[in-house]
Design a protein around this motif. Sequence first.
Motif, PDB file in Angstrom:
ATOM      1  N   ALA A 329       0.831  -1.209   0.000  1.00  0.00           N
ATOM      2  CA  ALA A 329       0.000   0.000   0.000  1.00  0.00           C
ATOM      3  C   ALA A 329       0.864   1.257   0.000  1.00  0.00           C
ATOM      4  O   ALA A 329       0.532   2.252  -0.666  1.00  0.00           O
ATOM      5  N   ARG A 330       1.985   1.231   0.745  1.00  0.00           N
ATOM      6  CA  ARG A 330       2.869   2.404   0.760  1.00  0.00           C
ATOM      7  C   ARG A 330       3.464   2.660  -0.625  1.00  0.00           C
ATOM      8  O   ARG A 330       3.559   3.803  -1.068  1.00  0.00           O
ATOM      9  N   ARG A 331       3.871   1.611  -1.303  1.00  0.00           N
ATOM     10  CA  ARG A 331       4.423   1.788  -2.651  1.00  0.00           C
ATOM     11  C   ARG A 331       3.369   2.404  -3.567  1.00  0.00           C
ATOM     12  O   ARG A 331       3.674   3.362  -4.308  1.00  0.00           O
ATOM     13  N   SER A 332       2.169   1.894  -3.526  1.00  0.00           N
ATOM     14  CA  SER A 332       1.100   2.451  -4.353  1.00  0.00           C
ATOM     15  C   SER A 332       0.797   3.890  -3.976  1.00  0.00           C
ATOM     16  O   SER A 332       0.545   4.737  -4.846  1.00  0.00           O
ATOM     17  N   ALA A 333       0.835   4.180  -2.684  1.00  0.00           N
ATOM     18  CA  ALA A 333       0.532   5.529  -2.221  1.00  0.00           C
ATOM     19  C   ALA A 333       1.577   6.529  -2.694  1.00  0.00           C
ATOM     20  O   ALA A 333       1.250   7.657  -3.083  1.00  0.00           O
ATOM     21  N   TYR A 334       2.837   6.115  -2.667  1.00  0.00           N
ATOM     22  CA  TYR A 334       3.884   7.021  -3.147  1.00  0.00           C
ATOM     23  C   TYR A 334       3.758   7.277  -4.649  1.00  0.00           C
ATOM     24  O   TYR A 334       4.013   8.391  -5.126  1.00  0.00           O
ATOM     25  N   VAL A 362      -2.733  14.741  -1.106  1.00  0.00           N
ATOM     26  CA  VAL A 362      -2.794  14.231   0.262  1.00  0.00           C
ATOM     27  C   VAL A 362      -4.208  14.355   0.809  1.00  0.00           C
ATOM     28  O   VAL A 362      -4.767  13.400   1.378  1.00  0.00           O
ATOM     29  N   ILE A 363      -4.813  15.516   0.638  1.00  0.00           N
ATOM     30  CA  ILE A 363      -6.140  15.754   1.189  1.00  0.00           C
ATOM     31  C   ILE A 363      -7.160  14.797   0.578  1.00  0.00           C
ATOM     32  O   ILE A 363      -8.073  14.325   1.262  1.00  0.00           O
ATOM     33  N   GLU A 364      -6.979  14.459  -0.691  1.00  0.00           N
ATOM     34  CA  GLU A 364      -7.908  13.550  -1.366  1.00  0.00           C
ATOM     35  C   GLU A 364      -7.939  12.172  -0.708  1.00  0.00           C
ATOM     36  O   GLU A 364      -8.981  11.527  -0.648  1.00  0.00           O
ATOM     37  N   LEU A 369      -3.244   7.856   3.834  1.00  0.00           N
ATOM     38  CA  LEU A 369      -1.858   8.311   3.826  1.00  0.00           C
ATOM     39  C   LEU A 369      -1.349   8.573   5.241  1.00  0.00           C
ATOM     40  O   LEU A 369      -0.190   8.284   5.566  1.00  0.00           O
ATOM     41  N   ALA A 370      -2.213   9.122   6.098  1.00  0.00           N
ATOM     42  CA  ALA A 370      -1.819   9.352   7.488  1.00  0.00           C
ATOM     43  C   ALA A 370      -1.681   8.029   8.236  1.00  0.00           C
ATOM     44  O   ALA A 370      -0.743   7.833   9.022  1.00  0.00           O
ATOM     45  N   LEU A 374       2.841   8.259   5.990  1.00  0.00           N
ATOM     46  CA  LEU A 374       3.541   8.945   4.905  1.00  0.00           C
ATOM     47  C   LEU A 374       3.398  10.461   4.985  1.00  0.00           C
ATOM     48  O   LEU A 374       4.159  11.187   4.345  1.00  0.00           O
ATOM     49  N   VAL A 375       2.428  10.931   5.750  1.00  0.00           N
ATOM     50  CA  VAL A 375       2.152  12.366   5.834  1.00  0.00           C
ATOM     51  C   VAL A 375       1.936  12.730   7.304  1.00  0.00           C
ATOM     52  O   VAL A 375       1.712  11.853   8.149  1.00  0.00           O
ATOM     53  N   PRO A 376       2.007  14.010   7.648  1.00  0.00           N
ATOM     54  CA  PRO A 376       1.780  14.403   9.042  1.00  0.00           C
ATOM     55  C   PRO A 376       0.458  13.894   9.582  1.00  0.00           C
ATOM     56  O   PRO A 376      -0.544  13.797   8.866  1.00  0.00           O
ATOM     57  N   ALA A 377       0.441  13.567  10.874  1.00  0.00           N
ATOM     58  CA  ALA A 377      -0.725  12.935  11.496  1.00  0.00           C
ATOM     59  C   ALA A 377      -1.968  13.813  11.459  1.00  0.00           C
ATOM     60  O   ALA A 377      -3.085  13.295  11.535  1.00  0.00           O
TER      61      ALA A 377
END
Length: 418
Positions: A329-334, A362-364, A369-370, A374-377
Amino acid sequence: QAPAKGLSISAAVGAKAQASAFGEMLARCAEGENIWIGCESEKRVAVVARWLRNAGISTLALTGENKGDAEQAAFWENPELESLKYQAVVHSPVISSGLSIEHRNHGAHFDHGFFIGGGLAVTPADAAQMLRRVRYLKTWTLVMLHNNAAGISDADSLLDGMEDAAVVEGHAPRATTFDELCAGIRAGDAASRADFCAGLWWILEAAGFHVRADDVDADDESAAGIKAVRDDEAAERMTAILEAHDISDDEARTLKNSEARTQYESHALEKWRIKHGLGCADVTESEYEIWDDGRIVSKLDRYSAAAWGLIDEHDATDEHLSRKRWWVARRSAYRYLFDGLIDVSGEFTLTRDDATELVRRVIERRFMLAFLGLVPAKYGEPARTTVDGDELAMPMPAYPMRDACAILTRIGLEMKGD
């Protein structure tokens, strides 16, 4: 609320409070008092112990890294008797609940207690337990440090992110009751760490402590002296790790499973971790600094996934989503975050438009992502609602560049302004 047990705490927050407490330790010991000090981290234990020993105060330092050393092993064998030998005992969370010092057969030995922490490694409940290890103490100095701990403090948001990640990986996108339990624990832990000072204050008052806020001050000379001790301790630790003997994988496995390593063995094990974590033949000062107490490992894993799509695809196969490692999932997210925008595998320029587009992406998909880290909490917190209960879309932050840089820093990139 009137104190129920005659327990009194003087509390203060921040670096000046810590410097003031260090001075108070010396003053109390100079007057013949004996002190018991709980610290949130092993590194702070080492600094406090060095500070006291430099002043000629007999001090026992207790951490998970030194339980096998002679003085420490003797303490764990007979805490009641061995603690009488020292004017100061300093400990990490290796002592929380389960050990009590009462000295019923010897009379009270310790006169005052200290606690120094900020919620980076312990919760308010943990800290409250650490305060009461010497059962007869009535007074404490409490130093609460600021922290930048950030975690998702809403269980539903964690579950939303978890289920979104499951869809990406092709799993059944339904959290189990066990997953819900894990999310609740994780969210509660994040909330208590983020609100450490208020949480600890509330717990102590509810337990009958009289807690008062103290105005503290510390001169520049005291702060400089503490910094010098901290620097000396850091330099000595680095030297000890670099000079530790090399151990085999089997020896490392044995030491990791040992409940009573010596400090030297802990240094040798850390040297082994650096060599294996960085894939280097030897550990020099450069590798030690890159290692950054192991924080570089997660950054390297994220960078490999973001830059080249390289991941460890081995993962748990049971039904519980909370057991999974989520690297697919992280690979896909990046890919979703960076494709067509920036190439993080080499040098690049991040424009304001790039930063805005990155944050828009990110907002989408902010909950997933949180959840994946991968992004701020803050992007994993619940949506705000109108007075009618309708959810509001998360607004674009005032400075998208700041959040974009935070995302890139998580994969180990160093950002430089023009």
